[in-house]
Design an enzyme around this catalytic site. Sequence first.
Site, PDB file in Angstrom:
ATOM      1  N   ILE A  14     -71.024  33.492  47.357  1.00 26.55           N
ATOM      2  CA  ILE A  14     -69.764  32.693  47.925  1.00 26.55           C
ATOM      3  C   ILE A  14     -68.526  33.452  48.130  1.00 26.55           C
ATOM      4  CG2 ILE A  14     -68.977  31.953  45.438  1.00 26.55           C
ATOM      5  CD1 ILE A  14     -68.474  29.262  47.265  1.00 26.55           C
ATOM      6  N   LYS A 208     -78.101  42.860  65.651  1.00 25.42           N
ATOM      7  CA  LYS A 208     -78.240  41.516  66.287  1.00 25.42           C
ATOM      8  C   LYS A 208     -78.881  41.524  67.651  1.00 25.42           C
ATOM      9  CE  LYS A 208     -73.684  40.420  64.424  1.00 25.42           C
ATOM     10  NZ  LYS A 208     -71.921  40.795  64.632  1.00 25.42           N
TER      11      LYS A 208
HETATM   12  N1  NAI Z   1     -67.870  37.870  57.464  1.00 26.48           N
HETATM   13  C1  NAI Z   1     -68.376  37.561  58.503  1.00 26.48           C
HETATM   14  O1  NAI Z   1     -67.566  37.195  59.354  1.00 26.48           O
HETATM   15  C2  NAI Z   1     -69.669  37.407  58.753  1.00 26.48           C
HETATM   16  C3  NAI Z   1     -70.740  37.835  57.810  1.00 26.48           C
HETATM   17  N2  NAI Z   1     -72.094  37.637  58.087  1.00 26.48           N
HETATM   18  C4  NAI Z   1     -73.096  38.204  57.015  1.00 26.48           C
HETATM   19  O2  NAI Z   1     -72.997  37.050  56.106  1.00 26.48           O
HETATM   20  C5  NAI Z   1     -73.153  37.787  54.685  1.00 26.48           C
HETATM   21  C6  NAI Z   1     -72.294  37.491  53.688  1.00 26.48           C
HETATM   22  O3  NAI Z   1     -70.890  38.103  54.282  1.00 26.48           O
HETATM   23  P1  NAI Z   1     -69.542  37.950  53.669  1.00 26.48           P
HETATM   24  O4  NAI Z   1     -69.209  36.569  53.272  1.00 26.48           O
HETATM   25  O5  NAI Z   1     -68.609  38.500  54.677  1.00 26.48           O
HETATM   26  O6  NAI Z   1     -69.804  39.121  52.587  1.00 26.48           O
HETATM   27  P2  NAI Z   1     -68.747  39.007  51.161  1.00 26.48           P
HETATM   28  O7  NAI Z   1     -68.912  40.299  50.667  1.00 26.48           O
HETATM   29  O8  NAI Z   1     -67.418  38.265  51.498  1.00 26.48           O
HETATM   30  O9  NAI Z   1     -69.481  38.011  50.152  1.00 26.48           O
HETATM   31  C7  NAI Z   1     -70.736  38.414  49.350  1.00 26.48           C
HETATM   32  C8  NAI Z   1     -70.685  37.520  48.099  1.00 26.48           C
HETATM   33  O10 NAI Z   1     -71.893  37.982  47.375  1.00 26.48           O
HETATM   34  C9  NAI Z   1     -71.811  38.132  46.101  1.00 26.48           C
HETATM   35  N3  NAI Z   1     -72.775  38.813  45.461  1.00 26.48           N
HETATM   36  C10 NAI Z   1     -73.003  40.198  45.516  1.00 26.48           C
HETATM   37  N4  NAI Z   1     -74.279  40.613  44.961  1.00 26.48           N
HETATM   38  C11 NAI Z   1     -74.843  39.300  44.478  1.00 26.48           C
HETATM   39  C12 NAI Z   1     -75.656  38.992  43.721  1.00 26.48           C
HETATM   40  N5  NAI Z   1     -76.455  40.018  43.181  1.00 26.48           N
HETATM   41  N6  NAI Z   1     -75.985  37.746  43.249  1.00 26.48           N
HETATM   42  C13 NAI Z   1     -75.139  36.627  43.613  1.00 26.48           C
HETATM   43  N7  NAI Z   1     -73.735  37.135  44.176  1.00 26.48           N
HETATM   44  C14 NAI Z   1     -73.766  38.480  44.643  1.00 26.48           C
HETATM   45  C15 NAI Z   1     -70.369  39.009  46.142  1.00 26.48           C
HETATM   46  O11 NAI Z   1     -69.656  38.770  44.642  1.00 26.48           O
HETATM   47  C16 NAI Z   1     -69.488  38.003  47.250  1.00 26.48           C
HETATM   48  O12 NAI Z   1     -68.996  36.919  46.612  1.00 26.48           O
HETATM   49  C17 NAI Z   1     -73.624  39.138  55.150  1.00 26.48           C
HETATM   50  O13 NAI Z   1     -75.124  39.487  55.558  1.00 26.48           O
HETATM   51  C18 NAI Z   1     -72.838  39.423  56.572  1.00 26.48           C
HETATM   52  O14 NAI Z   1     -73.493  40.486  57.074  1.00 26.48           O
HETATM   53  C19 NAI Z   1     -72.579  37.131  59.217  1.00 26.48           C
HETATM   54  C20 NAI Z   1     -71.770  36.910  60.278  1.00 26.48           C
HETATM   55  C21 NAI Z   1     -70.173  36.908  60.212  1.00 26.48           C
HETATM   56  N1  LIG Z   2     -69.084  42.482  60.842  1.00 24.70           N
HETATM   57  C1  LIG Z   2     -69.453  41.488  61.824  1.00 24.70           C
HETATM   58  C2  LIG Z   2     -69.421  40.260  61.230  1.00 24.70           C
HETATM   59  C3  LIG Z   2     -70.289  39.365  62.236  1.00 24.70           C
HETATM   60  O1  LIG Z   2     -71.295  39.381  62.465  1.00 24.70           O
HETATM   61  C4  LIG Z   2     -68.653  41.561  63.248  1.00 24.70           C
HETATM   62  O2  LIG Z   2     -67.440  42.325  63.165  1.00 24.70           O
HETATM   63  O3  LIG Z   2     -68.856  41.063  64.399  1.00 24.70           O
END
Ligand code: NAI
Ligand SMILES: N[C@@H](CC=O)C(=O)O
Length: 443
Positions: A14, A208
């Site tokens: 989260i 992607k």
């Molecule tokens: N941030 C963005 O704009 C976008 C992100 N994504 C994808 O979404 C996914 C999540 O990205 P974010 O939310 O940005 O990452 P983030 O780093 O903000 O959140 C990841 C969360 O997972 C938790 N975590 C890590 N290891 C864990 C485990 N073993 N068990 C339970 N929780 C754990 C962390 O504590 C953290 O709260 C990634 O695959 C990313 O590539 C895709 C599109 C856009």
């Molecule tokens: N790191 C990515 C997040 C979304 O997929 C980006 O910058 O587009």
Amino acid sequence: MSQLPPIQVGLLGIGTVGSGVFRVLQRNQEEIRRRAGRGIAITMVADLDTERARGIVGDAAQVVADARAVIANPDIDIVVELIGGYGIARQLVLEAIAAGKHVVTANKALLAVHGTEIFAAAQAKGVMVAFEAAVAGGIPIIKALREGLTANRIQWVAGIINGTTNFILSEMRDKGLDFDVVLKEAQRLGYAEADPTFDIEGIDAAHKATLMSALAFGIPVQFDKAYVEGITKLQAADIRYAEQLGYRIKLLGITKRVAGGVELRVHPTLVPAKRLIANVEGAMNAVVVQGDAVGTTLYYGKGAGSEPTASAVIADLVDVTRLHTADPQHRVPHLAFQPHAMSDLAIVPMAQVVTGYYLRLRVADQAGVLAEVTGILARAGISIDAVLQREADEVGGEGSTQTDLIILTHDTAEGTMDAALAAMQALPTVLAPIVRIRKEELA
Ligand SMILES: NC(=O)C1=CN([C@@H]2O[C@H](COP(=O)(O)OP(=O)(O)OC[C@H]3O[C@@H](n4cnc5c(N)ncnc54)[C@H](O)[C@@H]3O)[C@@H](O)[C@H]2O)C=CC1
Ligand SMILES: N[C@@H](CC=O)C(=O)O
Ligand code: NA
């Protein structure tokens, strides 16, 4: 409206996206229930940082540190993986599938590299793996490729599919800011990957593009065959010269049907400034799809950030909720084509890829240099579209003995261009490594 109880969802991770999913699902729950036919409730959340997770969800869901406790809960029908990476996320997704849960994920890295294994496991178990958020965040491009465009023989897909790099290029050009400063801001805004080299080296865009190539052409995901070049070597001078020639430089993910198979590549690309996609700025994404029946279609919106990405995750939750009780044989296939009808079209090597080129040569400011360079191009059969020569004092200050020669070429095969580049680079009058940027007209 059916009287079914809410479908129960377990959230793994989260952070930026997970918190957006939780917030939007709470805020719009009534609207979403009316669309899905029943409520969608996140009843369990796993995050290593349980304190921060509790701060977000309050009493609305049970918070645990161990993601496997969510997978083990028989009341949970859908597991949402928002941890990222291909380590623990891969194991958890496979375990969730083995436990008979549907999976929703935003994890393009995981699917581009391990998609074949994951989709096969889901197919065998009769569960869905939905991943709208994995490509271009909130833009429904997966839905468009998988459902909206199914009548078409798709010719090519090209897009700005990494918000971080587009943000960096825009801010550098408009505000003259340094690369590192803008990257830090992209990280602060939650756009960048946990490891931002994935963004700036083009790896995220290639993940992607890999997924889009599978959806567009009915081929397996083949990230290992993608050509990947990021923006770290781009120089401000080339962005400026490109503008003077009527082009913008964008990091594009491109996948194209060609005679020998399918092109799959990510690299900085000159795009005519008059194209809509050339004017996509900041963290915005845009994808152009060319189909034989529909022609050119353009999809534009926020490709990163908490709530835009959550929008796509929740759309998947609604789809999965609607299809949960449907006959698995009649569900929409994971990669748009039925699993038994996949094609073995090969990804073609870069040497066979045909594009136009922007070349910049730092040369000695003396007579005959232009003729030497154009002679090499002519002998290679490469035709020139435009030539720009900067005044020596614009390049190296007054009295400089060096100048920049900028050449735009018409389409030529990469292998032919590589050989011509080697010959030009060997000229004693060429004083620095030649800059080569590919060019696409996208018409
Ligand atoms: N941030 C963005 O704009 C976008 C992100 N994504 C994808 O979404 C996914 C999540 O990205 P974010 O939310 O940005 O990452 P983030 O780093 O903000 O959140 C990841 C969360 O997972 C938790 N975590 C890590 N290891 C864990 C485990 N073993 N068990 C339970 N929780 C754990 C962390 O504590 C953290 O709260 C990634 O695959 C990313 O590539 C895709 C599109 C856009
Ligand atoms: N790191 C990515 C997040 C979304 O997929 C980006 O910058 O587009
Ligand atoms: Na999307």
